[in-house]
Write a protein that holds these residues in place. Sequence first.
Motif, short mmCIF file in Angstrom:
data_model
loop_
_atom_site.label_atom_id
_atom_site.label_comp_id
_atom_site.label_asym_id
_atom_site.label_seq_id
_atom_site.Cartn_x
_atom_site.Cartn_y
_atom_site.Cartn_z
N ARG A 405 -8.79 3.50 20.07
CA ARG A 405 -8.10 2.35 19.48
C ARG A 405 -8.79 1.89 18.20
O ARG A 405 -8.15 1.55 17.20
CB ARG A 405 -8.03 1.20 20.49
N VAL A 406 -10.13 1.85 18.22
CA VAL A 406 -10.87 1.46 17.02
C VAL A 406 -10.54 2.40 15.85
O VAL A 406 -10.34 1.98 14.72
CB VAL A 406 -12.39 1.45 17.30
N THR A 407 -10.45 3.69 16.21
CA THR A 407 -10.13 4.68 15.18
C THR A 407 -8.75 4.43 14.61
O THR A 407 -8.53 4.48 13.39
CB THR A 407 -10.21 6.09 15.77
N GLU A 408 -7.76 4.15 15.48
CA GLU A 408 -6.40 3.90 15.02
C GLU A 408 -6.35 2.66 14.13
O GLU A 408 -5.71 2.66 13.08
CB GLU A 408 -5.46 3.73 16.21
N TYR A 409 -7.04 1.59 14.54
CA TYR A 409 -7.06 0.36 13.73
C TYR A 409 -7.70 0.63 12.36
O TYR A 409 -7.23 0.15 11.32
CB TYR A 409 -7.84 -0.74 14.45
N ALA A 410 -8.82 1.38 12.36
CA ALA A 410 -9.53 1.68 11.11
C ALA A 410 -8.64 2.50 10.17
O ALA A 410 -8.62 2.27 8.96
CB ALA A 410 -10.82 2.45 11.41
N LEU A 411 -7.88 3.45 10.73
CA LEU A 411 -7.00 4.28 9.90
C LEU A 411 -5.86 3.47 9.31
O LEU A 411 -5.41 3.73 8.19
CB LEU A 411 -6.45 5.45 10.71
N ILE A 412 -5.37 2.47 10.08
CA ILE A 412 -4.32 1.59 9.53
C ILE A 412 -4.86 0.84 8.32
O ILE A 412 -4.19 0.73 7.27
CB ILE A 412 -3.82 0.61 10.60
N ILE A 413 -6.09 0.31 8.43
CA ILE A 413 -6.70 -0.40 7.30
C ILE A 413 -6.88 0.55 6.12
O ILE A 413 -6.60 0.21 4.96
CB ILE A 413 -8.05 -1.01 7.73
N TYR A 414 -7.36 1.77 6.40
CA TYR A 414 -7.57 2.76 5.33
C TYR A 414 -6.28 3.06 4.58
O TYR A 414 -6.28 3.16 3.35
CB TYR A 414 -8.14 4.04 5.95
N ASP A 415 -5.19 3.20 5.34
CA ASP A 415 -3.91 3.53 4.71
C ASP A 415 -3.41 2.46 3.76
O ASP A 415 -2.58 2.73 2.89
CB ASP A 415 -2.85 3.80 5.79
N HIS A 416 -3.90 1.22 3.95
CA HIS A 416 -3.47 0.12 3.08
C HIS A 416 -4.45 -0.18 1.95
O HIS A 416 -4.24 -1.13 1.20
CB HIS A 416 -3.24 -1.15 3.93
N LEU A 417 -5.51 0.60 1.86
CA LEU A 417 -6.46 0.41 0.76
C LEU A 417 -5.88 0.97 -0.54
O LEU A 417 -4.98 1.81 -0.54
CB LEU A 417 -7.78 1.13 1.06
N ASP A 418 -6.43 0.52 -1.69
CA ASP A 418 -6.00 1.11 -2.97
C ASP A 418 -6.66 2.48 -3.14
O ASP A 418 -7.60 2.84 -2.43
CB ASP A 418 -6.36 0.18 -4.14
N ASP A 419 -6.14 3.23 -4.09
CA ASP A 419 -6.61 4.60 -4.28
C ASP A 419 -8.08 4.67 -4.67
O ASP A 419 -8.78 5.63 -4.33
CB ASP A 419 -5.76 5.30 -5.36
N HIS A 420 -8.55 3.66 -5.38
CA HIS A 420 -9.95 3.66 -5.78
C HIS A 420 -10.87 3.61 -4.57
O HIS A 420 -11.89 4.32 -4.51
CB HIS A 420 -10.20 2.47 -6.70
#
Length: 588
Positions: A405-420
Amino acid sequence: MFSKAKDRIFAALLILCLIPIILVSLVNYHAAKKALFEQYSTNIREHMRRLDDQLALYTVLGQQELDKLEQKLSAPINSGKLIMPAGSGIPASNPNSEAAAVLAAFTEFHKKHASSRNICLIGKDGSILSLLPKKGGSKSDPRNWDVYHHTLMNGQEQFHIMKSEGREGESWWTSRLVKDEQGKLFGVLAIEWNAQTITKWLQRDIRPTNTTLLIFSKGNMLLYVDESGVDIDSWTEEEHATVLRAIHENAEEEGVPFISGKGNTHLFHYTSPVSGYTYAELLPSSTIDRQLDPLKEIFWVVTILVLLLVVIITRRVAKWIDRPIRSLVEATEALQKGDFSIRVKKHRLQEIAQLEDKFNQMASQLQTLIEREREYMQTGLDQIVRSFYLAVEMKDPYTAGHSERVTEYALIIYDHLDDHKKAEFSRDDLRFAGLMHDIGKVAIPDRVLLKDGKLTDEEYELIKLHASIGANIVNQIVSLAHVSPGVRHHHERWDGRGYPDRLAKENIPLMGRILAVADTFDAMTSTRSYRKALSMEEAHAEILRCSSTQFDPEIVHVFSEAYKAGCFHKNKLPASANQSELPAAAQA
């Protein structure tokens, strides 16, 4: 790099085109200069021959007139009774009949030829009988006269023309030797002419030209006409002698280079085989250059236009040649960066097209090989990570599903980061770090990890060691060592009060800051022994409250945006644990 290569190709093509253009321009210019020079040469030769014809006509007429005059003088001369004053041109007040006959013939000739100034009969003994006495005649020795010297002393038996200073200024003289009926030399018959009148007569065929004309008779200059067609006398005897010397030294060549007071010139000369007169014309080199000035301008304009055209064409050719090379270089750089899907577009150049085919084949083979290796590596890494993940879950079954679950939450945050931000690490790197963030718990004693109830301070310190222990374990795996900072620092706080290194703010690796928010969100939405699970809304509010203290405010903002978008809804994620009781160590 590409532009430099293109510029080098352009420069090489431009030079290759410029060389023939310049050579052609120079050849054409010199050909035009040669043609113009030949045209001047032809015109000058024709001009000199035309002048010779005209002067020869004058010579014939003069010869005839002298012959007629000599016939009238033959009787007084052959009588042996002709008396002429010695050294004086003044006839006696009562000349004898023979002298009177000579003077009468002179007078008749003078009336018939208005341009004549004086007529003289000079004996070989120096006596003289003239129509009009020469200036200072009584004191003048006839043997010092130019006409006497050039005719008598040089043995000029035929009609002869020369130029000298006469009684009334510059004069032309025509003269010849006179002999008696026995063939013995008697003297010289000379006629003084108005030089200006005769010059004008000659100049009827001399129009203003770009040349300087000189006419010589037996070394004596008769006429000197400048470019405007005006008879002048500005040259010295030395300059006349220089021209005659150049003519003598180059007798076989009609046109030779010559340096005069006018600078660099071309000397053309012609000596009449009939009259013996020598004609010379000086053509300044600057005259030809001036005539070529319009041609130079045309050459420059044409050359510049051709150059502009060549620049345009060579630029396009350079681009055409550079395009496939640049395409191959760019594709090679893409391969170096790991993009094995790159392919180059085929161009028309056969050699380049073959190279592009080979490159595409190589890239395709590399892509297949790399994808296979990546697949093997990914499978291997997944197996390694899964082994560690299962080891943790087997040791602490109460936290089953937590790492996923932590991994899934972290990936959701990553997907919403800017390209930089995303450029700092890959999505797979974050996935591996999330699945192994609690791997260090395998080294925590079961008495502490599985203890029911509250942990002592000493036991809590042992639990906190799982972050650094997990990082050390991950760091031992070469292919996963680069994600160890995320494992080590997922319990650091933004305000610097976290563990294990008490890092603060930007000093905390970005991967650790993301995992901190994801780990805490899952912990709050899971049931603990000391409390029930919070709702997702309550957990979201708590995360927002701890922004800038426990969590990175920027990551919190991204998390909140994703949450509001519904990305954290339960039916999209694995179910949270619902156990009524969990070991106290789970809260760490």
